[in-house]
Design a protein around this motif. Structure first.
Motif, mmCIF file in Angstrom:
data_model
loop_
_atom_site.group_PDB
_atom_site.id
_atom_site.type_symbol
_atom_site.label_atom_id
_atom_site.label_comp_id
_atom_site.label_asym_id
_atom_site.label_seq_id
_atom_site.Cartn_x
_atom_site.Cartn_y
_atom_site.Cartn_z
ATOM 1 N N ILE A 118 1.153 -1.418 0.074
ATOM 2 C CA ILE A 118 0.036 0.068 -0.158
ATOM 3 C C ILE A 118 0.922 1.313 0.126
ATOM 4 O O ILE A 118 0.473 1.662 -0.797
ATOM 5 C CB ILE A 118 -0.643 0.337 1.316
ATOM 6 C CG1 ILE A 118 -2.138 -0.940 0.694
ATOM 7 C CG2 ILE A 118 -1.581 1.659 1.136
ATOM 8 C CD1 ILE A 118 -3.266 -0.997 1.734
ATOM 9 N N ALA A 121 1.804 2.234 -3.465
ATOM 10 C CA ALA A 121 1.307 2.242 -4.449
ATOM 11 C C ALA A 121 0.765 3.489 -3.577
ATOM 12 O O ALA A 121 0.731 4.539 -4.639
ATOM 13 C CB ALA A 121 -0.153 1.526 -3.963
ATOM 14 N N GLY A 122 1.300 3.809 -2.709
ATOM 15 C CA GLY A 122 1.070 5.448 -2.764
ATOM 16 C C GLY A 122 2.293 5.768 -3.066
ATOM 17 O O GLY A 122 2.121 7.006 -3.684
ATOM 18 N N THR A 136 2.814 10.689 -4.594
ATOM 19 C CA THR A 136 2.593 11.331 -3.303
ATOM 20 C C THR A 136 4.022 11.575 -3.263
ATOM 21 O O THR A 136 5.285 11.120 -3.239
ATOM 22 C CB THR A 136 2.422 10.265 -2.608
ATOM 23 O OG1 THR A 136 3.001 8.948 -2.223
ATOM 24 C CG2 THR A 136 1.206 9.691 -2.638
ATOM 25 N N PRO A 170 6.663 12.690 0.223
ATOM 26 C CA PRO A 170 6.848 11.779 1.290
ATOM 27 C C PRO A 170 5.451 12.515 2.670
ATOM 28 O O PRO A 170 4.911 11.556 3.152
ATOM 29 C CB PRO A 170 7.797 12.579 2.167
ATOM 30 C CG PRO A 170 8.772 12.990 0.993
ATOM 31 C CD PRO A 170 7.383 13.524 -0.305
ATOM 32 N N GLN A 218 2.716 13.928 1.939
ATOM 33 C CA GLN A 218 0.984 13.398 0.582
ATOM 34 C C GLN A 218 1.074 11.897 1.499
ATOM 35 O O GLN A 218 -0.179 11.228 2.438
ATOM 36 C CB GLN A 218 0.850 13.177 -0.257
ATOM 37 C CG GLN A 218 0.649 14.588 -0.732
ATOM 38 C CD GLN A 218 0.639 14.488 -2.280
ATOM 39 O OE1 GLN A 218 1.351 13.743 -3.261
ATOM 40 N NE2 GLN A 218 -0.625 15.415 -3.146
ATOM 41 N N LYS A 267 -1.847 10.810 3.234
ATOM 42 C CA LYS A 267 -3.219 10.421 2.372
ATOM 43 C C LYS A 267 -3.215 8.613 2.312
ATOM 44 O O LYS A 267 -3.977 8.527 1.455
ATOM 45 C CB LYS A 267 -2.847 11.090 1.067
ATOM 46 C CG LYS A 267 -3.703 11.954 1.667
ATOM 47 C CD LYS A 267 -3.446 13.148 -0.290
ATOM 48 C CE LYS A 267 -4.311 14.381 -0.559
ATOM 49 N NZ LYS A 267 -5.347 14.153 -0.219
ATOM 50 N N VAL A 268 -1.965 8.637 2.974
ATOM 51 C CA VAL A 268 -1.445 6.945 2.770
ATOM 52 C C VAL A 268 -1.269 6.029 4.333
ATOM 53 O O VAL A 268 -2.592 5.245 4.935
ATOM 54 C CB VAL A 268 -0.462 6.860 1.830
ATOM 55 C CG1 VAL A 268 -0.743 4.994 2.069
ATOM 56 C CG2 VAL A 268 -0.811 7.054 0.760
ATOM 57 N N PRO A 322 -4.522 7.530 6.482
ATOM 58 C CA PRO A 322 -5.877 6.166 6.872
ATOM 59 C C PRO A 322 -5.945 4.898 6.957
ATOM 60 O O PRO A 322 -6.745 4.800 7.069
ATOM 61 C CB PRO A 322 -6.319 7.058 5.259
ATOM 62 C CG PRO A 322 -5.904 8.253 5.062
ATOM 63 C CD PRO A 322 -4.009 7.941 5.745
ATOM 64 N N ALA A 323 -4.298 4.730 6.609
ATOM 65 C CA ALA A 323 -4.442 2.804 6.445
ATOM 66 C C ALA A 323 -4.364 2.467 8.280
ATOM 67 O O ALA A 323 -4.972 1.513 7.785
ATOM 68 C CB ALA A 323 -3.765 2.510 5.637
ATOM 69 N N THR A 337 -17.404 -0.001 9.820
ATOM 70 C CA THR A 337 -17.325 -0.536 8.656
ATOM 71 C C THR A 337 -17.742 0.574 7.516
ATOM 72 O O THR A 337 -18.712 0.793 7.749
ATOM 73 C CB THR A 337 -17.655 -2.111 8.366
ATOM 74 O OG1 THR A 337 -19.464 -1.973 8.907
ATOM 75 C CG2 THR A 337 -16.736 -2.670 9.116
ATOM 76 N N ARG A 338 -17.266 0.822 7.005
ATOM 77 C CA ARG A 338 -18.056 1.523 5.485
ATOM 78 C C ARG A 338 -18.244 1.068 4.879
ATOM 79 O O ARG A 338 -17.788 -0.356 3.744
ATOM 80 C CB ARG A 338 -16.086 2.311 4.921
ATOM 81 C CG ARG A 338 -15.401 2.968 6.078
ATOM 82 C CD ARG A 338 -13.859 3.069 4.983
ATOM 83 N NE ARG A 338 -13.288 3.487 6.427
ATOM 84 C CZ ARG A 338 -13.604 5.007 6.017
ATOM 85 N NH1 ARG A 338 -13.775 6.521 5.251
ATOM 86 N NH2 ARG A 338 -12.369 5.636 6.788
#
Ligand code: ADP
Ligand code: MG
Lengths: 344, 681
Positions: free
Chosen positions: B210, B213-214, B219, B221, B223, B227-228, B231-232, B305-306
């Motif tokens: 992940i 992938a970011g 991104t 550093p 971000q 953003k990665v 939130p993860a 859960t979303r």
């Protein structure tokens, strides 16, 4: 894109083994051994290859052979210890972090074995993520992401979260995301390895369909030789961080450089790989009663024809030029010959 | 070394017996060796305060503002508005069930007449949780990025979490002076460690792919972090917020012992001291309800859960509208602003009467239970059979003949073990016999010291043995050895009972779904309950005393014993169980020969937690009259005597750490033998 003498060494002080950064050494094998003896891990050893525009270049090797490291070096997600990586004539290893981010934002896309999706974003936002970090406004990036989602056939799942999707669907999201910025270079690290065999086959077909449309320059990693054969224009085989052989799949099967490469080709059902061209015997000429087939016909397709034509089949290339003849006996000999070598 | 082990145990037994019987001066640690560091610690602290005091006073003054503001706000807000906000939060966090639960809890607080006290408590929590979360997050991020920082932070957290909560109060009290600040600072200090741990854990657990992938998405550093990674890792961090909230609440309650806060914890303590048990139970129940509601709401947000994005109107906007409507309504209807006196119902007098009735009518029973436990279990361990057996307690005296009988009773199983080849076991039986005869508090210091150090060596090697030797040496030199032994005794008895009972219950629960179903909510309640609420029912029935303390410690520390045993037994590899069944094991054989040995690491971790919980409760139990380190801490707190309180606090931390490391080591060794991994419940 090309890479020249790329090394990646893990350990206490990896730079000590290279005087300058271009990675050229007189004897790569002994140099790698020297590094290993000094308690360092050599993940990539003197790797050089070119990826031509619009081709699928496959890197294949057993697990731990350094494939993932290599493909990550190409985008400097893993910083190579030495060597050169040339993209559009520019050495990627000498650009600043800021420019590097620009390269990643516009020229590269990557697909990961375990998808690497953001668990907190839904499908649409996952695909739009590379656009978001560029600061593209919400509406525009959602529209572009939507187009990618349609491309991979996931319409209707935009609002789902990754964990609500099957493995195959998740990887479609991964593919869509990697294509969202319309990159020139497309890296795929074992994209289908985590999927069931049936889905894998289907995804390979779709991947090939996409590539016919998009014509990216691709580096595709796999540990599955059959997958490599299905997909590759050209391929490299890696072992212990080094490239053992580079060539077209059929070159590798017919002329493996060493027993390591041959090990892979042994498992291959040759009738799927070899074509009529590879077994055509130029000394035979056309005679009545013979069938006809084109040079690219696989042996698997040729076999039924041979069964119905005792006299054999004559092979012509696309221009109709005669290349030679094949009999059932030739084919059996070609297949059995490989078997014999394998047992010897 | 293992071969010498039985001999060493026997030697120590002989030494203990000899020193005890000779009753010479060697039995007691020489007074002249005691360095009594309390005075110098007080001097050091005074010197420190003289220098930095004004700084802390100023800081304390600053910190009082937000608390005061929050308290004013919660007091000024119409109850209907506060209630609707909390109920809606419950609804958003996990649905209408939690909303109803929150509503009922709030209703209870209002009806019983504790609304304003509850709001005062809530106000401190409201300020301390964001501070603790912020602090914890900061340290967590630092620890995540810097190995060096982590090497400092982690032991600091270990220390903060093994020092009993009470011991924090003292230095804070001295630095900041009386006031709400003490509760606030103490609760931040106590509550931020879980946030650090969860932050580090969460950030580390983000899969490498992940992150990659970011990075591949381009991104920067910054971000990449916001953003990665963040939130993860969010879910784990929200679990941290949940734990932090609970810790903050429990510390706020504990801190009310300092007084001056007029919150619900103070209410409980005050009524308990006045022996108004009906009131204190009612108030204690308020605390339990606040704890449960806060726990469920924060846990609900953490595990939410979303789902596929809802298409309806935004729930937050709807909630805001509802709250606004209630606010306007309460302007018109005065009953919605301040809970009317006439709606208050106070069952406390009736409860007190009922209690009195029970206590008077069943006095014989109650006394019988208390006395038999005291005479036959607690006293023998405390002062030994040699002193506990007397005509007054047991109905007969310990004559030489009976002593001989006792020797035989110990010798027979020891010889039997010896014949079976269990030499170490035989020597341990002898040791047990000797210690029971002498009693823990009467044990001469040297053999007891050596026994503890040697146990540390046997269970986890030289490192811990040295640590234990130094730590216990500190207790001796600091002159708190007798108090430490008292604590060891009380906690030891409680842990033994809790662990035995808890393990049995855990086994039962793992074999029987109904039992598991019944005890789970009880355990949840016990674990979310702030510590001293647990004291109340026991004090009510058994009054002040060691027995009450013992029961409270058992009630609290039994939970992990049950949990870990059940969890360990229920989560064994299927393949092994199936294999055992195929071989034809009966259910009993399966349990005793397969499951229990495999679950042993988990059970040992349960023991570990039982001990830690027991020590945590020990300090609180000092409130109801125990002697020992807990009482010392309490005295230090009452007199503002830093040296006394701190020495006792360190003493407890020493005992806790030794016990912790020993049980951990046993569990780990067993896991390695079995090739299993077990991280916790
Ligand atoms: N961060 C790292 N630190 C140390 N060694 C690594 C690291 N990443 C990869 N390696 C080593 O480099 C070698 C190649 O790994 P990898 O590129 O993941 O292989 P593949 O993708 O072909 O399975 C392995 O031996 C692996 O252990
Ligand atoms: Mg790999």
């Amino acid at each position: 894109m090309s890479c020249r003498n790329v090394w990646k060494v893990y350990g206490q002080k990896p730079e000590q083994f290279f005087d300058d950064n271009n990675g050229e050494v007189s004897d790569a094998t002994t140099h790698a051994d020297k590094i290993r003896n000094a308690d360092h891990i050599v993940a990539s050893a003197d790797v050089s290859f070119d990826v031509h525009v619009g081709e699928i270049f496959v890197i294949m090797g057993l697990s731990g052979s350094g494939k993932s490291t290599m493909v990550r070096c190409l985008s400097r997600i893993v910083e190579p210890t030495a060597g050169e990586i040339l993209l559009d004539g520019q050495d990627l290893l000498s650009v600043s972090q800021k420019d590097l981010i620009e390269y990643r934002r516009h020229k590269m896309g990557m697909v990961f074995q375990n998808f690497g999706l953001m668990p907190h974003l839904n499908v649409l936002d996952n695909v739009a993520f590379p656009l978001e970090v560029q600061g593209i406004p919400r509406e525009e990036r959602r529209a572009r992401a939507q187009a990618m989602i349609s491309l991979v056939g996931l319409e209707g799942r935009e609002a789902s979260f990754p964990r609500q999707l099957s493995g195959g669907q998740q990887q479609r999201v991964g593919i869509a995301r990697s294509l969202a910025v319309e990159p020139e270079m497309w890296f795929l690290d074992e994209p289908f390895s985590a999927l069931d065999p049936l889905i894998r086959r289907q995804m390979q077909d779709e991947f090939l369909r996409l590539q016919r449309e998009l014509k990216k320059s691709i580096v595709f990693i796999t540990h599955d030789f059959l997958e490599a054969l299905r997909i590759a224009d050209r391929m490299a085989i890696m072992r212990d961080g080094a490239v053992v052989q580079i060539g077209r799949p059929v070159d590798l099967i017919l002329n493996p450089v060493d027993s390591y490469v041959k090990e892979f080709t042994n498992d291959v059902p040759s009738e799927l790989v070899l074509t009529a061209r590879d077994v055509a015997d130029p000394t035979r000429t056309f005679a009545t009663g013979m069938g006809e087939a084109t040079a690219e016909t696989s042996l698997a397709d040729l076999l039924p024809q041979l069964a119905s034509n005792e006299a054999g089949v004559i092979i012509r290339d696309t221009f109709g030029v005669e290349l030679g003849g094949v009999t059932a006996r030739d084919v059996v000999r070609a297949l059995a010959g490989k078997g014999q070598e394998a047992t010897s | 070394m293992t071969r010498a082990q039985p001999l060493i145990w026997l030697g120590l037994s002989a030494l203990a017996l000899a020193l005890f019987l000779s009753a010479g001066p060697l039995a007691k640690f020489p007074d002249s060796w005691v360095l009594s560091p309390t005075d110098s610690m007080n001097d050091a602290m005074n010197g420190f305060v003289a220098v930095v005091g004004p700084l802390f006073k100023a800081l304390g003054w600053l910190l009082e503002w937000p608390v005061a503001a929050a308290q004013m706000l919660l007091q000024a807000l119409p109850w209907a508005v506060t209630a609707s906000i909390l109920i809606l939060l419950g609804y958003i966090a996990s649905g209408w069930k939690l909303a109803v639960f929150t509503a009922l809890s709030l209703f209870y607080m209002a009806v019983i007449g504790y609304w304003s006290e509850s709001m005062n408590t809530l106000a401190i929590v409201l300020i301390s949780v964001p501070m603790a979360v912020g602090t914890g997050f900061g340290f967590g991020v630092l620890g995540f990025y810097s190995d060096r920082a982590r090497k400092i932070i982690m032991p600091m957290l270990d220390l903060l979490q093994t020092i009993p909560a009470f011991a924090y109060l003292l230095p804070i009290l001295i630095l900041f002076g009386f006031g709400t600040t003490v509760g606030l600072v103490a609760s931040v200090m106590y509550a931020f460690p879980p946030m650090v741990r969860n932050t580090i854990l969460g950030l580390r657990a983000v899969p490498e792919e992940i992150i990659e992938a970011g990075m591949m998405s381009g991104t920067t550093p910054r971000q990449l972090f916001w953003k990665v990674r963040l939130p993860a890792a969010q879910r784990q961090m929200l679990l941290g917020v949940n734990q932090t909230t609970m810790a903050a609440l429990s510390m706020v309650i504990i801190a009310s012992i300092i007084g001056g806060t007029n919150d619900i914890g103070w209410e409980v303590l005050q009524t308990m001291r006045k022996a108004q048990f009906g009131e204190s139970l009612l108030a204690g129940f308020v605390i339990a309800l606040i704890a449960m509601a806060l726990d469920r709401i924060s846990h609900g947000f953490a595990t939410k859960t979303r789902e596929i994005e809802p298409t309806g109107p935004n729930i937050w906007k709807v909630s805001a509208l509802i709250v606004a409507a209630v606010a306007i309504l309460s302007l018109v209807v005065p009953g919605l602003r301040v809970w009317p006196e006439t709606w208050i119902w106070n069952p406390a007098p009736a409860m007190n009467d009922a209690l009195e009735y029970v206590v008077i009518n069943y006095r014989e029973w109650i006394e019988a239970i208390k006395n038999s436990a005291f005479f036959f279990v607690m006293l023998p361990i405390k002062i030994g059979l040699s002193n506990a057996v007397s005509p007054f307690t047991w109905g007969f005296a310990l004559t030489p003949i009976l002593k001989a009988v006792y020797a035989v009773i110990i010798a027979v199983p020891a010889l039997w073990a010896l014949r079976k080849g269990h030499v170490t076991a035989a020597s341990l039986i002898v040791l047990w016999g000797v210690v029971s005869y002498i009693g823990l508090t009467n044990m001469p210091w040297l053999p007891l010291y050596l026994i503890l150090v040697f146990s540390a060596y046997v269970t986890s090697g030289r490192g811990l043995a040295i640590g234990a030797a130094l730590g216990l040496g500190f207790l001796l030199i600091a002159g708190v050895w007798p108090e430490s032994v008292l604590s060891l005794y009380l906690c030891g008895v409680a842990v033994m009972v809790a662990f035995t009972l808890g393990t049995l219950l855990g086994i039962w629960a793992s074999e029987n779904q109904t039992v598991s179903y019944i005890i789970r909510p009880i355990m949840d309640t016990l674990q979310t309950m702030p510590l001293f609420v647990i004291l109340i029912p026991f004090v009510m029935v058994f009054k002040i005393g060691e027995f009450t303390a013992l029961l409270a410690i058992i009630a609290y520390s039994i939970v992990p014993a049950i949990r870990y045993t059940e969890h360990g037994l229920r989560n064994l590899p299927d393949a092994v169980l199936e294999a055992a069944q195929t071989v034809g094991c009966s259910r009993w054989q399966l349990l005793t020969k397969v499951k229990l040995p495999l679950a042993l690491p988990a059970i040992m971790l349960g023991l570990n937690q039982t001990i830690i919980y027991g020590i945590g409760m020990l300090v609180i139990a000092a409130l109801v009259g125990t002697n020992g380190l807990g009482q010392q801490i309490y005295i230090g707190l009452g007199d503002g005597d830093f040296g006394v309180g701190m020495t006792a606090g360190i003493g407890m931390a020493v005992l806790a750490m030794i016990a912790d490391r020993m049980t951990q080591a046993v569990s780990r060794r067993r896991q390695e033998q079995l090739g299993l991994r077990f991280d916790g419940v």
